[in-house]
Design a protein around this motif. Structure first.
Motif: not given
Lengths: 99, 304
Positions: B96-101
């Motif tokens: 999820g974090g990588l997706s936001s990045l």
């Protein structure tokens, strides 16, 4: 003005989030974490819009990767939380029988 | 705002309300499972109405991405052993974090490649039109939010993957401390702040190099921040990183000006932080103690 409105929404949501969680029984800590982790997969909305760009551009490909990752987060997150909570239910149901 | 936009936004409000009820219900044992299912309905609504967004031109990548991602998520959640579930949550959180990045980065790429035409007359009086890059949509606020989405998303990604490694035993659960680690962390954090500020004030003239550098620094910070924390404290760290992934989604929401991302992300950010504090209290620790003390598992080993 739009910008101020967005910040306004953010601040209100922050207060709401702080108030939502009060006394959580300790066995629910992990499912709550897992369930809210699935909600943070909401970034999939931004990913979808980015992936819908004209094909072939770098931003569309970045959006595509973001869609895959966010979909894993959302689908996996909700299902695994449901499995965790399903385990509790079985335990609760077996307890009264044992008593 | 036309009718379609209005309907989409109304659906986003409905989804946000459902998320609020979902989180509330997840907090008590009787309603938790129902709450989780309710919140998945909110997510479905948000995803379906987003497909009607008129900025979406092509659906090929969207359909393939949704199918591939959902299948992987489904298989992972079905196959995981009961005891390995917290690890899976850590890994999912990292995604999820990588997706936001990536959403922040994609918006940078989009916004710096918007083209416009400019006309000028040549010496014969003929109109010459030229295609130019139109950077007028790239303001300081957009630059700042892109930097935030990359920073929080990047730290969440590598931090969560490292926590997954520690929990699953693929990496040593022992806190790893090396000489000058704290100083290094402080230097990297300071560099990120400096680059973020430079990006903000120099917008719209932000080169891709600055974005790549910010991504690398954020990824490094995530690893270095989790490294000194013991395996026994990983649940608290994952809860904190979960809160971060919410904030990353919220930052991505500011980047693209989308209210459901801001609300849902912020809800997770705030409630996740409270949950983290509650978990620390249950262990008779403070959050600062867990993050910076550098023992964790060694303490558990000594006492148990």
């Amino acid at each position: 003005m739009d910008l101020v409105l967005l910040v306004f929404i953010f601040v209100l949501a922050a207060f709401l989030g702080f108030e939502l969680i009060s006394k959580v029984p300790s066995q629910l800590h992990t499912p709550l974490m897992s369930g809210s982790n699935a909600i943070s997969g909401i970034t999939i909305v931004g990913a979808l819009i980015a992936a819908g760009e004209t094909t072939g551009t770098l931003s569309a490909w970045l959006g595509f990767a973001a869609v895959v990752l966010a979909a894993i987060n959302v689908v996996g997150g909700y299902l695994v939380t449901d499995r965790m909570l399903g385990m509790f239910k079985k335990k609760d149901a077996s307890k009264p029988k044992a008593d | 705002m036309d009718t379609a936009d209005m309907l989409i936004n109304l659906a986003y409000i409905a989804a946000s309300v459902i998320f609020i009820f979902g989180i509330k219900m997840l907090g008590s044992a009787d309603t938790a499972r129902k709450g989780n299912r309710l919140s998945s309905l909110g997510m479905l609504i948000a995803v379906v109405v987003t497909l009607f967004n008129r900025d979406i031109i092509s659906y090929q990548l969207i359909i393939v991405g949704l199918i591939v991602g959902s299948l992987i998520g489904l298989i992972a959640a079905r196959l995981v052993k009961m005891t390995s579930m917290p690890e899976l949550v850590a890994l999912l959180n990292g995604f999820g974090g990588l997706s936001s990045l990536l959403v922040g980065w994609a918006e940078y790429e989009r916004i710096t490649h918007i083209t416009g035409t400019t006309g000028s007359l040549n010496e014969n009086g003929e109109l010459i039109t030229k295609t130019i890059i139109d950077l007028s949509h790239f303001d300081a606020f957009t630059a700042a939010t892109i930097a935030l989405a990359i920073l929080i998303g990047g730290v969440t990604f590598t931090g969560s993957v490292y926590a997954w490694g520690k929990l699953s035993g693929k990496l040593s659960g022992r806190p790893t401390l090396f000489k000058g680690q704290r100083a290094l962390n402080a230097v990297i954090a300071a560099l990120i702040v400096v680059f973020g500020v430079i990006m903000t004030v120099s917008a719209p003239h932000v080169g891709p190099g600055q974005i790549y550098l910010l991504i690398l620094l954020s990824l490094a910070l995530g690893i270095l921040a989790v490294m000194p924390i013991g395996g026994g404290d990983m649940p608290v760290v994952i809860s904190l990183l979960n809160s971060c992934s919410g904030l990353a989604a919220s930052a991505a929401g500011f980047v693209i000006g989308n209210n459901v991302l801001i609300v849902a992300g912020c809800l997770v950010g705030a409630s996740g932080l409270i949950l983290t504090v509650i978990m620390c209290k249950a262990m008779n620790r403070t959050l600062g103690n867990v993050l910076f003390s550098g023992f964790g598992s060694t303490v558990q080993a000594a006492s148990g």
